[in-house]
Design an enzyme around this catalytic site. Structure first.
Site, PDB file in Angstrom:
ATOM      1  N   SER A 212      33.556  30.186   7.275  1.00 17.34           N
ATOM      2  CA  SER A 212      33.209  29.014   6.321  1.00 17.34           C
ATOM      3  C   SER A 212      34.038  29.192   5.224  1.00 17.34           C
ATOM      4  O   SER A 212      35.096  29.280   5.002  1.00 17.34           O
ATOM      5  CB  SER A 212      31.681  29.322   6.278  1.00 17.34           C
ATOM      6  OG  SER A 212      31.173  28.296   5.480  1.00 17.34           O
TER       7      SER A 212
ATOM      8  N   ASP B 190      29.479  23.029  15.799  1.00 19.28           N
ATOM      9  CA  ASP B 190      29.510  23.218  14.277  1.00 19.28           C
ATOM     10  C   ASP B 190      30.005  21.636  13.793  1.00 19.28           C
ATOM     11  O   ASP B 190      31.073  21.078  13.835  1.00 19.28           O
ATOM     12  CB  ASP B 190      30.779  24.042  13.986  1.00 19.28           C
ATOM     13  CG  ASP B 190      30.860  24.376  12.366  1.00 19.28           C
ATOM     14  OD1 ASP B 190      30.262  23.581  11.635  1.00 19.28           O
ATOM     15  OD2 ASP B 190      31.521  25.310  12.073  1.00 19.28           O
TER      16      ASP B 190
ATOM     17  N   HIS C  61      27.285  25.935  13.040  1.00 19.75           N
ATOM     18  CA  HIS C  61      28.168  26.490  12.109  1.00 19.75           C
ATOM     19  C   HIS C  61      27.764  28.127  11.819  1.00 19.75           C
ATOM     20  O   HIS C  61      28.721  28.837  11.929  1.00 19.75           O
ATOM     21  CB  HIS C  61      28.008  25.791  10.672  1.00 19.75           C
ATOM     22  CG  HIS C  61      28.900  26.564   9.632  1.00 19.75           C
ATOM     23  ND1 HIS C  61      30.308  26.395   9.795  1.00 19.75           N
ATOM     24  CD2 HIS C  61      28.733  27.217   8.393  1.00 19.75           C
ATOM     25  CE1 HIS C  61      30.828  27.082   8.510  1.00 19.75           C
ATOM     26  NE2 HIS C  61      30.074  27.267   7.948  1.00 19.75           N
TER      27      HIS C  61
END
Lengths: 216, 395
Positions: free
Chosen positions: B166, B332, B365
Site C-alpha cells: 500500500s 483488491d 487490499h
C-alpha cells in the site's frame, strides 16, 4: 522441473523442442520467453548458457512457480504485453508452442522481431499428414498428441501449417534464418524452404527468424 | 538484537498517547536540515525505528520494511501502546519469508507519523508545544529522504531489499527512483505509482470527518483535553471498508444481527457489520493521532511518480539496476491489479528486471497483511533468487 538442478540433469529433463530452441540461443545473451510456462527453458538457459532471462506467462500457477524459483517473470500475455517493451531490448524473443493460441499471431510476430534482434517460434504443424488424414477419414476436428483438445475447448484458435507460417513471415518482412522440424518419431531434421515434404511429414516446426533489413 | 548506535537517545517518543515506545529514536538533520518538497527545511528532527535480526559484517543483508498509512515501526509486537502483536508478524521472524535468521530488518515510523518520528503530534522545538497544523505538509519523497538519512546513519551502503504494501509500496517505488543505487531489490505490494481519483476521494471523506469534529479545533486540539476521536473513528470506518472486499464482508457478516434476534427499529448497531466497524473506529483512535491521519493521507494523495517525470512513468526507471517484484491481489479494489500492471509496463518499457504476480485472494487490499500462502511462497522465492544474485550466503 529443471529449475535449480545441475546442468546435466537440466539437459536431460528439457523437452525435445525446448532443447532445440535452447540450442539456437547464444550463451550470455538477453532472452525474453513469452509463454514461459513453469520456467523450465529460462532456468536451463540461465544455468547452462548464462543467459539474462525474463519471462511472460499467462497462468498464475506458472508465474508463481517461476518467481518462487527466482526467475524474473511477469504475469501477462503475448497479445497485450509485448507493446510495452522497447525495440531491440532482447537478443532473442522466444514463443514456444504459443503462437497458435494468440488472438493476433501476425501482430505478435511483428512485435517479437521488433523487441528482439531475433525471435524463435515453435508451433504444431497443422499440415502434418496425421492431422490431414484424421480430418479426411473421420470428418471431425483432428486430435493428436500435440493437439489434444476438443474443438470446443481448445486454446489453439489460430492453427497453421508450416507453409502458412512461411507465407506470413514473407508478408510481414520476417526472414527465416534457420528452421528445424520434428517428424512423427520426434526426430529433428533441418528444415529447407525448398523441401517438398516437410509440411506433410513434420508434426512441429521451430524457426529462428529476424526482421528483414536493407541487406536482405 | 538491534543496531548499535552511539547516537541513539532511546528517549520516550511522544505520540498520540505519549507512550514510552522503548524503541530506537535518533536525531536527524542536525548538521544539514532536510529540505522538504513543500520548500520548508526540517531539522533537527527525531526518527523512531525498530530493527530485527542481525546486520552481517559486510552490511549486505539489510531489508527496509516500509509501513502503510496507519502502520508503524513495530513490525513485531507486542505493540507498546496496544499490547497487540506487530502488524507483520506473519511475514517477519525466524523461518518466515523475511527471515530474521538471515536478514536484518529495519522499519521506521514515517515522517508525519505519531509513534516517535517528527509529525504534527510531536513538540515543535520553537514553541515547546505540539506542531498541530504548523507541521509542514510532507510527501512520500520526504518520507523516503528521511529513511535514507537513517540508512546512512546505520552505515549501510546498499539495502538488500526495500519492501512494503500500500503506502509502503509507494515508498518502495520512491526509493527505486530516488536512490536506485542504494537498493538491490524492490518489492512494492498492492500499490501504485500514483494515487487514483477514487482513493483521493476516500481520503477526503476521512479528512472531512476529522475536520468536522468540533474537538478538532482547527488542528489545535493538543492544547485542550479533547481529541477529535469521533471524526477519526469515522475516517477509520470508511477506510476500513476500502481495505476489504465485498465478498469478504458478506462472508464474514452477511446480514447477521449483533446480540439480538430482531432489528430494533432504531439506530443502534443492529448488524454485526456495524458493530465491527464501530469497534474498528474506536480501537484505532487509541493509537493514532488525528492530525497525523490528515498529513499522511495527504502525502499519499500527492504521490505521482509520472508527474515529476513529465508524465512519462518509464522515465522514472531509466537504466535502473534494481530487481523488482510487484505483487497484487485479485480482490483488491483500492489498489487494483491494473495499478501494478501500469508500473510493470513502465518497467518493461525500460527493459528493467521485473517479476509480477497477481495473487488469487478474496481478502481485498488487506491481503498483504494476512495469511496468503501463495503470496508468501512467491515473496520467499523472489528473495531467495535475489539473494543468490546478490551473493548472500548463510551458514
Amino acid at each position: 522441473m529443471v529449475v535449480g538442478g545441475p546442468d546435466h540433469e537440466g539437459q536431460a529433463a528439457l523437452r525435445s523442442d525446448l532443447r532445440i530452441v535452447a540450442d539456437m540461443v547464444e550463451p550470455g545473451s538477453r532472452v525474453l520467453d513469452v509463454g514461459c510456462g513453469d520456467g523450465a527453458l529460462l532456468a536451463y538457459l540461465g544455468h547452462v548458457k548464462q543467459v539474462d532471462g525474463r519471462g511472460v506467462e499467462l497462468s498464475q500457477s506458472g508465474v508463481n512457480a517461476c518467481v518462487r524459483h527466482g526467475l524474473s517473470v511477469i504475469q501477462g500475455d503475448a497479445d497485450t504485453d509485448l507493446k510495452a517493451y522497447p525495440s531491440d531490448a532482447f537478443d532473442y524473443v522466444i514463443l514456444g508452442q504459443t503462437l497458435q493460441a494468440t488472438r493476433n499471431p501476425k501482430e505478435v510476430l511483428q512485435e517479437m522481431v521488433r523487441i528482439g534482434r531475433r525471435a524463435i517460434v515453435s508451433f504444431p504443424n497443422f499440415g502434418f499428414w496425421k492431422v490431414r488424414l484424421e480430418l479426411l477419414m473421420t470428418g471431425r476436428m483432428p486430435m493428436t498428441d500435440v493437439l489434444s483438445y476438443e474443438w470446443y475447448e481448445t486454446p489453439n484458435i489460430h492453427l497453421c501449417s508450416l507453409k502458412d507460417f512461411i507465407s506470413l513471415c514473407d508478408e510481414v518482412g520476417v526472414v527465416i534464418e534457420r528452421g528445424v522440424v520434428l517428424n512423427s518419431g520426434g526426430r529433428d531434421i533441418d528444415f529447407s524452404p525448398g523441401g517438398l515434404f516437410a509440411n506433410l511429414f513434420s508434426r512441429e516446426g521451430i524457426f529462428l527468424v529476424r526482421r528483414r533489413d536493407s541487406s536482405d | 538484537m538491534t543496531a548499535p548506535s552511539a547516537k541513539d537517545t532511546s528517549r520516550p517518543a511522544p505520540a498520540a498517547k505519549a507512550a514510552d515506545h522503548s524503541g530506537h529514536c535518533i536525531e536527524l538533520g542536525a548538521n544539514a536540515p532536510l529540505r522538504l518538497d513543500c520548500g520548508t527545511e526540517l531539522g533537527p528532527f527525531p526518527l523512531a525505528y525498530q530493527t530485527y535480526g542481525t546486520l552481517n559484517a559486510e552490511k549486505t543483508n539489510a531489508i527496509l520494511v516500509c509501513h502503510a498509512l496507519t502502520g508503524d515501526q513495530f513490525v513485531l509486537g507486542p505493540h507498546p501502546v496496544t499490547g497487540k502483536p506487530g502488524w507483520w508478524e506473519i511475514m517477519v521472524g525466524p523461518g518466515r519469508p523475511l527471515d530474521t535468521n538471515r536478514y536484518f530488518i529495519i522499519c521506521s515510523n514515517v515522517l508525519g507519523g505519531c509513534m516517535g518520528t517528527a509529525g504534527p503530534a510531536e513538540k515543535n522545538p520553537e514553541t515547546g508545544k505540539p506542531y498541530g497544523l504548523d507541521f509542514p505538509v510532507i510527501t512520500i519523497r520526504d518520507m523516503v529522504a528521511a529513511q535514507k538519512l537513517l540508512i546512512d546513519h546505520l552505515g549501510i551502503d546498499q539495502l538488500f531489499c526495500v519492501i512494503g504494501g500500500s503506502m509502503g509500496g509507494m515508498q518502495v517505488l520512491q526509493w527505486a527512483t530516488s536512490y536506485p543505487e542504494r537498493i538491490f531489490a524492490a518489492v512494492p505490494i498492492a500499490s501504485s505509482a500514483r494515487h487514483s481519483a477514487q482513493n483521493i476521494a476516500f481520503h477526503e471523506i476521512g479528512r472531512q470527518a476529522i475536520m468536522a469534529d468540533r474537538d478538532w479545533k482547527g488542528g489545535a486540539y493538543h492544547e485542550s483535553d479533547d481529541q477529535p476521536l469521533r471524526g477519526l473513528a469515522v475516517a477509520r470506518m470508511v477506510a476500513h471498508i476500502t481495505y476489504l472486499s465485498e465478498k469478504a464482508l458478506q462472508q464474514k457478516f452477511g446480514r447477521e444481527l449483533q446480540d439480538r434476534k430482531d432489528v430494533t427499529y432504531g439506530f443502534e448497531a443492529d448488524f454485526q457489520v456495524e458493530s465491527y466497524l464501530r469497534h474498528q473506529g474506536i480501537s484505532f483512535v487509541e493509537r493514532f493521532d488525528a492530525n497525523s491521519y490528515l498529513y499522511i493521507t495527504r502525502a499519499m494523495d500527492y504521490f505521482d511518480l509520472a508527474e515529476v517525470n513529465e508524465g512519462m512513468l518509464p522515465q522514472a526507471f531509466v537504466n535502473t539496476p534494481v530487481r523488482f517484484c510487484l505483487i497484487s491481489f485479485t480482490s483488491d479494489w483500492l489498489f487494483p491489479t491494473s495499478e501494478s500492471r501500469t508500473v510493470v509496463h513502465a518497467l518493461n518499457a525500460v527493459a528493467a528486471n521485473v517479476s509480477f504476480v497477481e495473487v488469487l485472494s478474496d481478502k481485498g487490499h488487506d491481503a498483504f497483511l494476512l495469511d496468503e500462502p501463495e503470496f508468501h511462497a512467491t515473496l520467499e522465492g523472489f528473495l531467495n533468487g535475489a539473494a543468490e544474485h546478490r551473493g548472500l550466503t548463510w551458514s
